[in-house]
Design a protein around this motif. Structure first.
Motif, mmCIF file in Angstrom:
data_model
loop_
_atom_site.group_PDB
_atom_site.id
_atom_site.type_symbol
_atom_site.label_atom_id
_atom_site.label_comp_id
_atom_site.label_asym_id
_atom_site.label_seq_id
_atom_site.Cartn_x
_atom_site.Cartn_y
_atom_site.Cartn_z
ATOM 1 N N GLY A 164 0.795 -1.223 0.000
ATOM 2 C CA GLY A 164 0.000 0.000 0.000
ATOM 3 C C GLY A 164 0.823 1.266 0.000
ATOM 4 N N PRO A 165 1.818 1.409 0.886
ATOM 5 C CA PRO A 165 2.643 2.625 0.838
ATOM 6 C C PRO A 165 3.385 2.792 -0.479
ATOM 7 C CG PRO A 165 2.896 1.505 2.948
ATOM 8 C CD PRO A 165 2.104 0.586 2.074
ATOM 9 N N ALA A 166 3.765 1.672 -1.107
ATOM 10 C CA ALA A 166 4.450 1.786 -2.386
ATOM 11 C C ALA A 166 3.530 2.379 -3.451
ATOM 12 C CB ALA A 166 4.961 0.415 -2.825
ATOM 13 N N PHE A 167 2.279 1.955 -3.475
ATOM 14 C CA PHE A 167 1.319 2.556 -4.406
ATOM 15 C C PHE A 167 1.079 4.015 -4.047
ATOM 16 C CE2 PHE A 167 -0.069 -1.924 -5.105
ATOM 17 C CZ PHE A 167 0.202 -1.970 -6.460
ATOM 18 N N ILE B 74 -9.554 9.154 -11.727
ATOM 19 C CA ILE B 74 -8.305 9.157 -10.956
ATOM 20 C C ILE B 74 -8.201 7.875 -10.126
ATOM 21 C CG2 ILE B 74 -7.023 10.354 -9.156
ATOM 22 C CD1 ILE B 74 -8.210 12.966 -10.185
ATOM 23 N N ARG B 75 -9.330 7.500 -9.495
ATOM 24 C CA ARG B 75 -9.325 6.235 -8.734
ATOM 25 C C ARG B 75 -9.020 5.065 -9.654
ATOM 26 N NH1 ARG B 75 -13.870 8.551 -5.987
ATOM 27 N NH2 ARG B 75 -15.282 7.411 -7.380
ATOM 28 N N ALA B 76 -9.580 5.098 -10.864
ATOM 29 C CA ALA B 76 -9.351 4.008 -11.808
ATOM 30 C C ALA B 76 -7.884 3.923 -12.208
ATOM 31 C CB ALA B 76 -10.228 4.188 -13.039
ATOM 32 N N ILE B 77 -7.215 5.074 -12.356
ATOM 33 C CA ILE B 77 -5.799 5.067 -12.742
ATOM 34 C C ILE B 77 -4.952 4.433 -11.648
ATOM 35 C CG2 ILE B 77 -3.815 6.544 -13.211
ATOM 36 C CD1 ILE B 77 -5.736 8.466 -14.619
ATOM 37 N N VAL B 78 -5.192 4.836 -10.387
ATOM 38 C CA VAL B 78 -4.400 4.283 -9.286
ATOM 39 C C VAL B 78 -4.730 2.799 -9.075
ATOM 40 C CG1 VAL B 78 -3.800 4.527 -6.852
ATOM 41 C CG2 VAL B 78 -4.284 6.564 -8.224
ATOM 42 N N LEU C 133 -6.153 -9.861 -6.739
ATOM 43 C CA LEU C 133 -6.971 -9.295 -5.662
ATOM 44 C C LEU C 133 -6.111 -8.556 -4.653
ATOM 45 C CD1 LEU C 133 -9.703 -9.009 -4.235
ATOM 46 C CD2 LEU C 133 -9.274 -11.235 -3.153
ATOM 47 N N THR C 134 -4.948 -9.130 -4.327
ATOM 48 C CA THR C 134 -4.054 -8.474 -3.373
ATOM 49 C C THR C 134 -3.571 -7.131 -3.908
ATOM 50 O OG1 THR C 134 -3.325 -10.650 -2.599
ATOM 51 C CG2 THR C 134 -1.950 -8.772 -2.031
ATOM 52 N N GLY C 135 -3.213 -7.094 -5.199
ATOM 53 C CA GLY C 135 -2.779 -5.834 -5.784
ATOM 54 C C GLY C 135 -3.865 -4.783 -5.766
ATOM 55 N N LEU C 136 -5.115 -5.186 -6.067
ATOM 56 C CA LEU C 136 -6.218 -4.230 -6.034
ATOM 57 C C LEU C 136 -6.481 -3.733 -4.614
ATOM 58 C CD1 LEU C 136 -8.715 -5.873 -8.549
ATOM 59 C CD2 LEU C 136 -7.493 -3.715 -8.847
ATOM 60 N N LEU C 137 -6.462 -4.648 -3.651
ATOM 61 C CA LEU C 137 -6.708 -4.238 -2.261
ATOM 62 C C LEU C 137 -5.629 -3.288 -1.770
ATOM 63 C CD1 LEU C 137 -7.855 -7.624 -0.661
ATOM 64 C CD2 LEU C 137 -9.273 -5.666 -1.257
ATOM 65 N N ALA C 138 -4.384 -3.539 -2.176
ATOM 66 C CA ALA C 138 -3.297 -2.671 -1.736
ATOM 67 C C ALA C 138 -3.410 -1.268 -2.324
ATOM 68 C CB ALA C 138 -1.953 -3.290 -2.120
ATOM 69 N N ALA C 139 -4.086 -1.134 -3.480
ATOM 70 C CA ALA C 139 -4.180 0.170 -4.147
ATOM 71 C C ALA C 139 -5.446 0.934 -3.789
ATOM 72 C CB ALA C 139 -4.106 -0.025 -5.664
ATOM 73 N N ILE C 140 -6.353 0.329 -2.983
ATOM 74 C CA ILE C 140 -7.633 0.990 -2.706
ATOM 75 C C ILE C 140 -7.431 2.277 -1.925
ATOM 76 C CG2 ILE C 140 -9.733 0.793 -1.338
ATOM 77 C CD1 ILE C 140 -9.981 -2.078 -2.226
ATOM 78 N N THR D 289 -7.382 8.220 -1.586
ATOM 79 C CA THR D 289 -6.678 9.415 -1.131
ATOM 80 C C THR D 289 -6.345 10.341 -2.300
ATOM 81 O OG1 THR D 289 -5.717 8.140 0.684
ATOM 82 C CG2 THR D 289 -4.668 10.232 0.145
ATOM 83 N N ALA D 290 -5.878 9.752 -3.408
ATOM 84 C CA ALA D 290 -5.515 10.573 -4.568
ATOM 85 C C ALA D 290 -6.741 11.241 -5.181
ATOM 86 C CB ALA D 290 -4.809 9.705 -5.611
ATOM 87 N N SER D 291 -7.888 10.560 -5.182
ATOM 88 C CA SER D 291 -9.079 11.133 -5.806
ATOM 89 C C SER D 291 -9.653 12.278 -4.991
ATOM 90 C CB SER D 291 -10.133 10.048 -5.999
ATOM 91 O OG SER D 291 -10.597 9.573 -4.739
ATOM 92 N N ARG D 292 -9.327 12.350 -3.701
ATOM 93 C CA ARG D 292 -9.879 13.409 -2.851
ATOM 94 C C ARG D 292 -9.112 14.714 -2.981
ATOM 95 N NH1 ARG D 292 -11.137 10.179 2.858
ATOM 96 N NH2 ARG D 292 -12.951 9.024 2.100
ATOM 97 N N GLN D 293 -7.927 14.664 -3.574
ATOM 98 C CA GLN D 293 -7.161 15.895 -3.727
ATOM 99 C C GLN D 293 -7.780 16.773 -4.826
ATOM 100 O OE1 GLN D 293 -3.064 14.738 -4.422
ATOM 101 N NE2 GLN D 293 -2.561 15.114 -2.273
ATOM 102 N N THR D 294 -7.749 18.064 -4.575
ATOM 103 C CA THR D 294 -8.264 18.996 -5.588
ATOM 104 C C THR D 294 -7.271 19.122 -6.731
ATOM 105 O OG1 THR D 294 -7.266 20.908 -4.515
ATOM 106 C CG2 THR D 294 -9.483 20.262 -3.785
#
Length: 954
Positions: free
Chosen positions: A317-320, A344-348, A405-412, A417-422
């Motif tokens: 997660g921190p790496a993503f 943005i969420r889809a990209i991450v 599934l693990t990769g997707l969960l780690a990126a959630i 967080t990225a999508s909430r930034q203006t």
């Protein structure tokens, strides 16, 4: 018209390009996800390949035959057997009758017109380049088509003459021989030439030699008997081929003649349990694992898999988050050009999807390649050949989907967080004001309390260990959810720290979004290590308390019970030569019959002896009844409890130790008393006066004698035993001396000198030696002694008393190293994210005159702070499952103890001791060494001077 498919396609392309640009970070995350996939996939491939099909199992068992016939050794009475032929029992119940025994003529049960191949085997000591080696000698015409599949020829050819043999590759390796060498057996001078090497696909580590039927075992038995030694026991079976094979009904018909059958047709198509008469008998049911046990295993497996996925997600997660933070300008441009937050969420998330798919493919392909390359090593480790290289696509696909599934969960979390930034904050690099969730810590606290309650219930009320594991996992998840709030609490300690660690701690608290996952990852790794370490340290303390020495500390004993102690002088000389011997005591045993008779009998020409226990000295719970039956049933539980706790006859008056001989009677001198630490002058004098020294009160008659009966007619003795009457034999009464007090004798119950035995008409043969040492022999001395004893070919029972030895020390060290590596890795990821976030702060420090080393020092402290917080929290979280499991074990053992005492079966007066020990050394190593190592490593790999950055366009 644009659809969700097009937006996700674009997101995946962006994520793929971003992953390719950041090869280092992508490789790190890919490796973290792919390694577990590699291990699980390789394990699945190995398990499935080693799992033989019924046809493969039949071929390795009976070759190309239709059945294997074997005498059930019940005198030819009808039997019931299971479909595999492994279990059988007489049809008739023999509760109050002698159990049937004896051989039957198996050939009479073989149908006429069948093709028969004999298969017999026995053990023999064969000559090697190093000395002698106990080897299985098998007589089977391996070149016959009926035997095809039982043995695999590796080199040379099959034996064709009576003076030719072939040997397994393991035997050739162990013996130092090769194809073309000659060998013979001890007491058997006929030479045999090795013409080939082979292996048994199901037993690669077997030392075996194959000869033609009648070429070895029969003449070897005659030679051994001529030397005055008992002939080896021979196992004989028949491989039978018959048109039509042997159905289950045919097998049952053959069972009526006392013959057990392993049938190809039955193994390939087994009957239903209702059609197996054996399963209908009491105590012979085909028991299957209960649904509850299966559910418990599945629950435990799900818990382990879930925690592993959590660990990977917390590490990845921190790496993503690092990737999202470094790409925030790119993500801001997406928003500036009309992209929604979902894009943005889809990209991450696509970054996690791309890395997950790459990890799944990489792990699966590497598992296939490594399993193929390491197949010989895996087969050698398991001791058997694979059947076919079995690939289960659905199972491998399921394991691969786990990586995705693990990769997707780690990126959630990074995606949200990225999508909430203006858009403005992303383009300008401003962080804005971010508040931690107030609900998540409350949810974590509730999960912690609930998990602790479940674990406490499982350890103190319920008997389900699964509840302890599940409760501990839930509590750990609760601590993970509380991590952001706990990080904030750690930040309050910064006021007492110097500048660099204070800056690192405040930076960690200010950026909890990247600090909390890294701390949680360290927490999970350390919690598992602490849990296992605490449990193993507690078990070690229990084992240490329960340990009972077999001999005095530093004393070694070696016994040779076979061939009349022929190799005992060589064993004594080898121990004297290799060990730092202080006192040496040679011992012998009483022998009845031929000089070469073993103490356990087995030959009609060999007898045995008994140390007669007076009827008045027998424990009423174990004394045989005239009419048979269980004597303990005569007493109530209270009476039984009183007998085992108060009656000296029912207590084990002789101390435990090595098995010596029947009745614990040994022939030796006063040196043995000195070696065993018996320094009573009256005992030494009694032995010198020709008395038998007894450490067991039950052996001494009323007139202070010990009676020894020599039994020469074994058949008459067995018949008398079945009829519950004394066995016929010559009785010798010798004066005895009972050693006063509770003297520990380490299994020795009675001792007499060779002169006393000779005067009583008792024959003796060498048995072994006891030695006390000046100091414990080192590893080199023990290896040299093992080498000398291996050359003798005899079964030498050797024991050196070293006191309690902890076998789990290396495991605890490995766990600590593993936790340290994971901790340093997680803290390193957090440091990378901190550096990505702290560029502006570092530039500000440089602008106000901070020296260049501040950058390196700050990075080291940032990494050390994350590691320290994770280790502290993980140490606390890891104690819960270990304590819960120990409490469960204590409860079960106390319940069993109380039940035994209530029923009168326990002679122990104290309840079981189940301590809970915290491994403070391991915790100290984690708390000090791991954060310090993480900080030093981060400081070493961080550049002291940062590269000048181009000002971002606004």
């Amino acid at each position: 018209m644009k659809t969700w498919f097009h937006s996700w396609r674009a997101a995946i392309r962006i994520a793929r390009r971003d992953a390719w640009r950041s090869k280092g970070r992508s490789s790190l995350v890919l490796a973290m996800i792919a390694l577990p996939i590699l291990g699980v996939s390789a394990l699945d491939l190995t398990y499935r390949s080693s799992e033989l099909s019924p046809a493969e199992r039949v071929e390795r068992t009976i070759g190309a035959a239709d059945a294997r016939f074997r005498d059930s050794q019940v005198g030819g009475v009808p039997i019931f057997q299971d479909p595999t032929g492994d279990m059988h029992t007489p049809v008739k119940e023999y509760e109050n009758e002698p159990w049937p025994s004896g051989a039957t003529d198996v050939t009479k049960a073989i149908p006429a017109g069948s093709t028969v191949l004999t298969d017999s085997s026995a053990s023999a000591k064969l000559t090697t380049t190093h000395g002698l080696l106990m080897t299985d000698v098998r007589e089977l015409k391996a070149s016959d088509p009926v035997a095809r599949g039982i043995m695999t020829l590796l080199d040379g050819r099959f034996p064709e003459k009576n003076d030719e043999v072939m040997a397994t590759s393991h035997f050739l390796e162990s013996s130092g021989l090769s194809v073309g060498s000659t060998l013979s057996a001890r007491n058997f001078d006929r030479p045999y030439r090795i013409v080939g090497s082979y292996e048994l696909p199901d037993a690669l580590g077997t030392d075996q030699v194959n000869a033609l039927p009648g070429a070895f075992l029969a003449p070897y038995a005659k030679a051994v008997e001529k030397a005055g030694l008992p002939a080896p026991d021979t196992s004989l079976s028949y491989l039978v081929r018959k048109p039509g094979g042997f159905t289950w009904n045919t097998v049952k018909e053959i069972n009526t003649k006392g013959v057990a059958v392993v049938s190809r047709a039955v193994l390939l198509d087994p009957p239903a349990d209702s059609e197996v008469p054996l399963y209908q008998k009491d105590g012979w049911g085909n028991y299957q694992s209960s649904l509850g046990a299966g559910a418990a295993e599945l629950a435990s497996l799900a818990t382990v898999v879930g925690l592993a996925m959590l660990e990977i997600c917390l590490l990845a997660g921190p790496a993503f988050a690092v990737g999202a933070r470094r790409s925030r300008r790119q993500l801001g441009l997406v928003g500036a050009n009309g992209g929604a937050r979902s894009h943005i969420r889809a990209i991450v998330l696509s970054g996690g999807l791309v890395i997950g798919i790459a990890a799944a493919v990489t792990g699966t392909v590497l598992a296939l390649l490594l399993t193929l390359l390491l197949q010989p090593v895996l087969e050698s480790t398991m001791g058997q050949r694979f059947g076919a290289f079995d690939i289960r696509p659905l199972e491998l696909l399921g394991i691969a989907l786990l990586a995705v599934l693990t990769g997707l969960l780690a990126a959630i979390v990074p995606a949200v967080t990225a999508s909430r930034q203006t858009v403005l904050a992303s383009l300008t690099g401003r962080r804005g004001i971010r508040r931690s969730s107030r609900v998540l810590p409350l949810i974590g606290l509730a999960a912690l309390l609930l998990g602790g309650a479940v674990a406490l219930f499982g350890s103190t009320v319920s008997e389900q260990v699964t509840l302890v594991a599940a409760g501990s996992a839930l509590a750990e998840l609760g601590v993970v959810a509380m991590t952001p709030a706990l990080v904030g609490l750690f930040g309050r300690t910064g006021r007492w720290l110097p500048l660099s660690p204070r800056l690192a701690l405040r930076d960690a608290v200010r950026n909890r979004g990247r600090t909390a996952p890294a701390v949680a990852a360290v927490l999970a790794a350390v919690a598992g290590t602490v849990a296992v370490s605490t449990y193993m340290a507690s078990r070690e303390a229990q084992n240490r308390a329960e340990y009972e020495a077999t001999l005095p500390y530093g004393v070694a004993a070696a016994f040779v019970q076979e061939e009349g102690g022929r190799d005992v002088p060589a064993v004594r000389e080898a121990i004297q030569r290799q060990f730092p011997v202080d006192v040496r005591a040679d011992v012998e045993r009483v022998s009845v019959g031929k000089p070469g008779c073993p103490p356990w009998g087995g030959d009609p020409a060999c007898g045995r002896y008994e140390v007669i226990v007076p009827r008045a000295n027998e424990c009423p719970l174990y004394a045989s009844l005239p009419g048979g039956g269980d004597p303990s049933e005569k007493y109530t539980p209270e009476q039984r409890r009183k007998l085992v706790t108060e009656d000296w006859r029912c207590k084990n008056s002789a101390s435990s130790g090595m098995y010596l001989s029947d009745g614990g009677l040994v022939v030796g001198d006063a040196k043995l008393l000195q070696v065993l630490g018996v320094d009573d002058p009256a005992t030494v004098k009694a032995l010198a006066d020709g008395k038998i020294v007894s450490f067991n009160r039950a052996l001494v008659q009323k007139n202070d004698t010990i009676a020894i009966k020599q039994i020469t007619d074994i058949a008459a003795a067995d018949k008398a035993s079945e009829e519950n009457r004394p066995a016929p034999g010559k009785v010798s009464s010798l004066p005895a001396y009972l050693v006063p007090g509770d003297q520990k004798s380490y299994g020795l119950q009675a001792l007499m000198t060779p002169a006393t035995a000779k005067a009583a008409g008792l024959s003796t043969v060498p048995m072994g030696v006891y030695v006390s040492t000046d100091r414990l022999p080192d590893s080199e001395q023990r290896q040299k002694l093992d080498g000398d004893l291996a050359k003798l070919g005899s079964n030498v029972e050797l024991h050196l008393e070293e006191g309690f030895v902890n076998d789990n020390g290396i495991v605890l060290l490995s766990l600590a190293i593993f936790a340290g590596l994971v901790t340093i890795g997680a803290a390193g990821i957090a440091t990378g994210l901190a550096q990505a976030d702290a560029e502006a702060d570092l530039k500000t420090l440089a602008a106000v005159g901070a020296p260049p080393r501040v950058r390196r020092t700050l990075s080291g402290f940032q990494c050390g702070v994350v590691a320290a917080m994770g280790v502290i929290l993980g140490s606390a979280a890891g104690l819960l499952p270990a304590v819960g499991l120990r409490l469960t074990e204590e409860r079960n053992q106390i319940r069993m103890y109380e039940q035994n005492v209530a029923e009168g079966w326990s002679g122990e007066l104290t309840p079981p001791h189940v301590p809970i020990v915290v491994p403070w050394e391991t915790l100290a190593g984690l708390l000090v060494a791991v954060p310090l190592g993480a900080a030093l490593l981060a400081a070493l790999v961080t550049r002291s001077r940062g590269a000048l950055a181009r000002r971002a366009a606004t």
